[in-house]
Design a protein around this motif. Structure first.
Motif, PDB file in Angstrom:
ATOM      1  N   ASP A 247     -12.391  10.488  35.722  1.00 19.04           N
ATOM      2  CA  ASP A 247     -12.597  11.185  34.458  1.00 19.04           C
ATOM      3  C   ASP A 247     -14.097  11.213  34.166  1.00 19.04           C
ATOM      4  O   ASP A 247     -14.658  10.270  33.616  1.00 19.04           O
ATOM      5  CB  ASP A 247     -11.838  10.465  33.330  1.00 19.04           C
ATOM      6  CG  ASP A 247     -11.864  11.254  32.022  1.00 19.04           C
ATOM      7  OD1 ASP A 247     -12.746  12.131  31.884  1.00 19.04           O
ATOM      8  OD2 ASP A 247     -11.028  10.968  31.145  1.00 19.04           O
ATOM      9  N   VAL A 248     -14.744  12.309  34.576  1.00 18.21           N
ATOM     10  CA  VAL A 248     -16.202  12.402  34.461  1.00 18.21           C
ATOM     11  C   VAL A 248     -16.645  12.342  33.010  1.00 18.21           C
ATOM     12  O   VAL A 248     -17.648  11.706  32.672  1.00 18.21           O
ATOM     13  CB  VAL A 248     -16.715  13.704  35.133  1.00 18.21           C
ATOM     14  CG1 VAL A 248     -18.220  13.844  34.937  1.00 18.21           C
ATOM     15  CG2 VAL A 248     -16.365  13.692  36.613  1.00 18.21           C
ATOM     16  N   ASN A 249     -15.886  12.968  32.103  1.00 18.62           N
ATOM     17  CA  ASN A 249     -16.265  12.943  30.683  1.00 18.62           C
ATOM     18  C   ASN A 249     -16.230  11.530  30.123  1.00 18.62           C
ATOM     19  O   ASN A 249     -17.111  11.135  29.348  1.00 18.62           O
ATOM     20  CB  ASN A 249     -15.329  13.847  29.865  1.00 18.62           C
ATOM     21  CG  ASN A 249     -15.646  15.314  30.061  1.00 18.62           C
ATOM     22  OD1 ASN A 249     -16.783  15.677  30.327  1.00 18.62           O
ATOM     23  ND2 ASN A 249     -14.632  16.159  29.948  1.00 18.62           N
ATOM     24  N   ALA A 250     -15.207  10.759  30.509  1.00 18.36           N
ATOM     25  CA  ALA A 250     -15.124   9.371  30.036  1.00 18.36           C
ATOM     26  C   ALA A 250     -16.306   8.556  30.552  1.00 18.36           C
ATOM     27  O   ALA A 250     -16.866   7.724  29.826  1.00 18.36           O
ATOM     28  CB  ALA A 250     -13.804   8.742  30.488  1.00 18.36           C
ATOM     29  N   ILE A 251     -16.689   8.816  31.816  1.00 15.48           N
ATOM     30  CA  ILE A 251     -17.836   8.104  32.397  1.00 15.48           C
ATOM     31  C   ILE A 251     -19.112   8.452  31.630  1.00 15.48           C
ATOM     32  O   ILE A 251     -19.893   7.565  31.238  1.00 15.48           O
ATOM     33  CB  ILE A 251     -17.992   8.460  33.886  1.00 15.48           C
ATOM     34  CG1 ILE A 251     -16.809   7.895  34.687  1.00 15.48           C
ATOM     35  CG2 ILE A 251     -19.313   7.933  34.441  1.00 15.48           C
ATOM     36  CD1 ILE A 251     -16.707   8.430  36.092  1.00 15.48           C
TER      37      ILE A 251
END
Length: 475
Positions: A416-420
């Motif tokens: 989950d790139v957004n969470a990262i």
């Protein structure tokens, strides 16, 4: 005086000259190539390093039809005052093997055949001749019939230029090794075509050949069928033949941006991201990737500031196509190399001049392939060995992208790139690490007992840095 235009994505030498584009003079290498005596040359460089423009420059210099344009095309270059006896002496037969569909054997053969036919058609158009040759046959048969009959229509010799000789082969390496081996093997249609080219040199019709590409992995398969070419890739005299020196980069910035940029202030950023390539262990000058420098300059000119995204998306997409190389032949061995590179461990290697997938594909071969692709470059050298290291930050970032994909594949979970990015933004703004730690823990929770064999602190660091790379907030 109007500033020079940035030739980003332009590989036609004549357009650069006529439309007031920048050009870093590489014409002295015409004299160097001729002075060495070899007539059949291969010169390999990583993607986006100016190979096609160099081919185009040779085209206009040697083309018999460009004789009356010599002064206009080459004024203010080295070769204008040092012209050789070979100037404008040849009929140019130019092949470009990029962009071939490699999704199947049938598509590959069809694409290769079309490239051969298109080159012949352009030859006929350029010199206003009509040659009788076979069309609906294998590429080698078509080429042979053309060479046999073209002598009736021209009064001179041919210079063969080959751009991206291995482009389709590198695509196959990443996706279909079986088709690669079959195409280049003793009975493969690619090798048969090069055998005909060699016959053309033996008859005296083909006087010179200059070919570019990325890796020598195809050369090994062609050796017995085409054992006449000299590979100049790692000769010290050609280290600076393609790409830009530091002085070149400073000149480009000054010519295009003038007082709009503080060159001394910006150079460390360009050096960190685009510099570092060394192609001969005896060379002293490290080279910049020319595409990346022109991308940066073009973006700066258009926006008045350095690009927010320092990696050209065109370069990124090119390199990511090659990510599957880490599964080539010996995946376990290759991933060990990847892990060491990410940890910053230099690869002590004997660079292989030619290698084959039909034989044992050693660690040296794999590291050499990464060198030719531009993923690694020469650091220190010791006798015949060299230390291969990551050339710059852009390539380092691509390695971490590869590692992220491998984590995703091995752990069978979605990143989950957004969470990262949100978790790293919290670190940057508030010093809050909790969400970031939870994300790293979630990765560790997906790994198997096998993954934890020899697992240590370094691997946790690699996972963390991989995530930091995705955010673009931290270096």
């Amino acid at each position: 005086m109007e500033s020079k235009k940035v030739p980003y994505g332009i590989s036609d030498y004549k357009i650069l000259v006529e439309d007031n584009y920048l050009y870093i003079d590489k014409t002295k290498y015409i004299e160097i190539l001729e002075s060495q005596g070899e007539r059949y040359i291969f010169l390999l460089r990583p993607r986006r390093f100016g190979k096609s423009l160099f081919i185009s420059m040779l085209d206009y210099y040697y083309d018999i039809n460009s004789k009356n344009e010599f002064d206009k095309l080459f004024s203010n270059t080295y070769i204008s005052k040092n012209a050789t006896n070979e100037k404008n002496k040849y009929y140019i037969l130019r092949f470009d093997f990029s962009g071939i569909n490699t999704s199947s054997k049938e598509h590959l053969l069809k694409g290769f055949s079309e490239k051969v036919l298109r080159a012949i058609e352009k030859f006929e158009e350029r010199y206003n001749v009509k040659v009788q040759y076979k069309i609906d046959e294998m590429p080698s048969v078509v080429f042979e019939s053309f060479l046999n009959n073209v002598t009736k229509e021209i009064k001179g010799k041919i210079y063969v230029l080959i751009d991206e000789y291995d482009h389709f082969a590198n695509e196959l390496l990443a996706f279909d090794v079986g088709t690669f081996e079959e195409s280049i093997s003793r009975i493969g249609f690619v090798r048969k075509w090069y055998e005909i080219l060699k016959i053309g040199t033996e008859t005296g019709l083909v006087q010179r050949i200059f070919a570019t590409g990325v890796s020598p992995i195809t050369l090994d398969g062609l050796t017995s069928g085409f054992n006449i070419a000299k590979n100049k890739t790692r000769e010290v005299n050609f280290n600076e033949c393609l790409g830009f020196t530091e002085e070149d980069v400073k000149w480009i910035l000054k010519e295009v941006l003038g007082d709009a940029i503080d060159i001394a202030k910006e150079m460390p950023l360009l050096q960190k991201n685009y510099n570092g390539y060394l192609f001969s262990k005896n060379a002293k000058v490290r080279m910049f990737n020319s595409d990346m420098v022109l991308y940066y300059t073009s973006e700066y000119k258009n926006t008045g500031m350095a690009p927010e995204q320092l990696i050209d998306t065109n370069v990124t997409s090119d390199y990511k196509k090659i990510a599957n190389l880490f599964s080539l032949k010996n995946k376990k061995q290759n991933l060990e190399v990847l892990e060491e590179i990410i940890k910053g461990i230099a690869q002590k290697t004997l660079i292989t001049a030619e290698f084959s997938l039909m034989k044992e594909f050693s660690r040296d071969d794999f590291c050499s392939l990464l060198f030719y692709m531009g993923f690694l470059t020469i650091g220190d050298s010791d006798f015949i060995d060299v230390d291969l290291v990551t050339p710059n930050y852009v390539i380092k970032e691509l390695y971490f992208d590869f590692f992220g994909e491998i984590l995703k594949e091995e752990g069978q979970y979605d990143i989950d790139v957004n969470a990262i990015r949100n978790s790293i933004r919290s670190i940057a703004k508030d010093g809050d690490v909790k969400n970031f730690i939870k994300l790293v823990e979630s990765v560790l929770g997906t790994l198997s007992n096998r993954d934890f064999i020899k697992f240590d602190e370094k691997y946790i660091k690699i996972i963390m840095i991989t995530y930091f790379m995705m955010s673009k907030i931290y270096y």
